[in-house]
Design a protein around this motif. Sequence first.
Motif, PDB file in Angstrom:
ATOM      1  N   ALA A  17      38.310  27.096  -2.061  1.00 53.60           N
ATOM      2  CA  ALA A  17      38.993  26.595  -3.261  1.00 53.60           C
ATOM      3  C   ALA A  17      40.485  26.498  -3.019  1.00 53.60           C
ATOM      4  CB  ALA A  17      38.739  27.515  -4.451  1.00 53.60           C
ATOM      5  N   ARG A  60      35.057  15.208  -3.212  1.00 55.80           N
ATOM      6  CA  ARG A  60      34.600  15.516  -4.569  1.00 55.80           C
ATOM      7  C   ARG A  60      35.720  15.504  -5.606  1.00 55.80           C
ATOM      8  NH1 ARG A  60      30.638  20.455  -4.420  1.00 55.80           N
ATOM      9  NH2 ARG A  60      30.403  19.806  -6.591  1.00 55.80           N
ATOM     10  N   THR A  61      36.963  15.741  -5.193  1.00 56.12           N
ATOM     11  CA  THR A  61      38.092  15.649  -6.137  1.00 56.12           C
ATOM     12  C   THR A  61      38.608  14.216  -6.247  1.00 56.12           C
ATOM     13  OG1 THR A  61      39.695  16.152  -4.395  1.00 56.12           O
ATOM     14  CG2 THR A  61      38.923  18.006  -5.776  1.00 56.12           C
ATOM     15  N   GLU A 103      34.686  17.865   2.179  1.00 64.28           N
ATOM     16  CA  GLU A 103      33.907  17.906   0.938  1.00 64.28           C
ATOM     17  C   GLU A 103      34.830  18.019  -0.272  1.00 64.28           C
ATOM     18  OE1 GLU A 103      30.616  20.488  -1.505  1.00 64.28           O
ATOM     19  OE2 GLU A 103      30.337  20.288   0.663  1.00 64.28           O
ATOM     20  N   TYR A 104      35.818  18.885  -0.197  1.00 62.65           N
ATOM     21  CA  TYR A 104      36.733  19.089  -1.324  1.00 62.65           C
ATOM     22  C   TYR A 104      37.489  17.799  -1.644  1.00 62.65           C
ATOM     23  CZ  TYR A 104      39.003  22.445  -4.440  1.00 62.65           C
ATOM     24  OH  TYR A 104      39.415  23.158  -5.544  1.00 62.65           O
ATOM     25  N   THR A 115      35.843  26.010  -7.140  1.00 63.02           N
ATOM     26  CA  THR A 115      35.333  26.561  -5.885  1.00 63.02           C
ATOM     27  C   THR A 115      34.087  25.803  -5.478  1.00 63.02           C
ATOM     28  OG1 THR A 115      36.177  28.770  -6.399  1.00 63.02           O
ATOM     29  CG2 THR A 115      34.410  28.644  -4.774  1.00 63.02           C
ATOM     30  N   ILE A 116      34.025  25.433  -4.206  1.00 62.32           N
ATOM     31  CA  ILE A 116      32.787  24.852  -3.671  1.00 62.32           C
ATOM     32  C   ILE A 116      32.109  25.896  -2.794  1.00 62.32           C
ATOM     33  CG2 ILE A 116      33.583  22.461  -3.773  1.00 62.32           C
ATOM     34  CD1 ILE A 116      34.021  22.609  -0.702  1.00 62.32           C
ATOM     35  N   MET A 155      45.042  27.568  -0.157  1.00 63.80           N
ATOM     36  CA  MET A 155      43.588  27.633  -0.283  1.00 63.80           C
ATOM     37  C   MET A 155      43.066  28.995   0.133  1.00 63.80           C
ATOM     38  SD  MET A 155      43.401  23.968   1.572  1.00 63.80           S
ATOM     39  CE  MET A 155      44.991  24.255   2.317  1.00 63.80           C
TER      40      MET A 155
END
Length: 172
Positions: free
Chosen positions: A100, A62-63, A58-59, A25-26, A111
């Motif tokens: 998330a 970052r992944t 962002e997700y 989770t962000i 999501m």
Amino acid sequence: MNLYLRLLWIWLHARLKPPIRLGDTIEMRLRVWPNDIDVIGHMNNGRYMTVIDLALIEYFTRTGFLKVIVRKGWRPMLGGSMISFRRGLKPFQRYTLRFAVSCWDDRWNYMRFEFVRDGRAMAVGHAKGAVVGAEGIVNTAETHAALGIDQRSPAVPASIDAWIEADRMIRV
């Protein structure tokens, strides 16, 4: 055009944050800007999903998925969403967006998102997304393999299961 600067800002900051894994989770701390509001004086209902696009940036960053889709020429696409509005967000208020990937099937990643202010849910919902390649939708096994992920989906939460069934019923 009105979100391109915000999108660039999110992407640049995401590159400085630690990597995450699918399922993590962000939390994004955001603010309601004047171009987010409608004539009633709160954040426009449609803007919530636009802000979800920022969370996806962002997700994906970052992944490591953003690099994968650029390299492979894939395009992310939203396949549907469900949102419940609880309370309005007013101009200049700060809020937190929790986001998330909850689970997946052969075709879709599901999501969950929550817009929270002062510990209270302002809006909550789900979205489903996939990736499109030259031959159509790329199955999740292939997209996850491109990320080095070889795991089964977590259990489908009841709320997503009910949404999948409701989605199936309205398309009949």
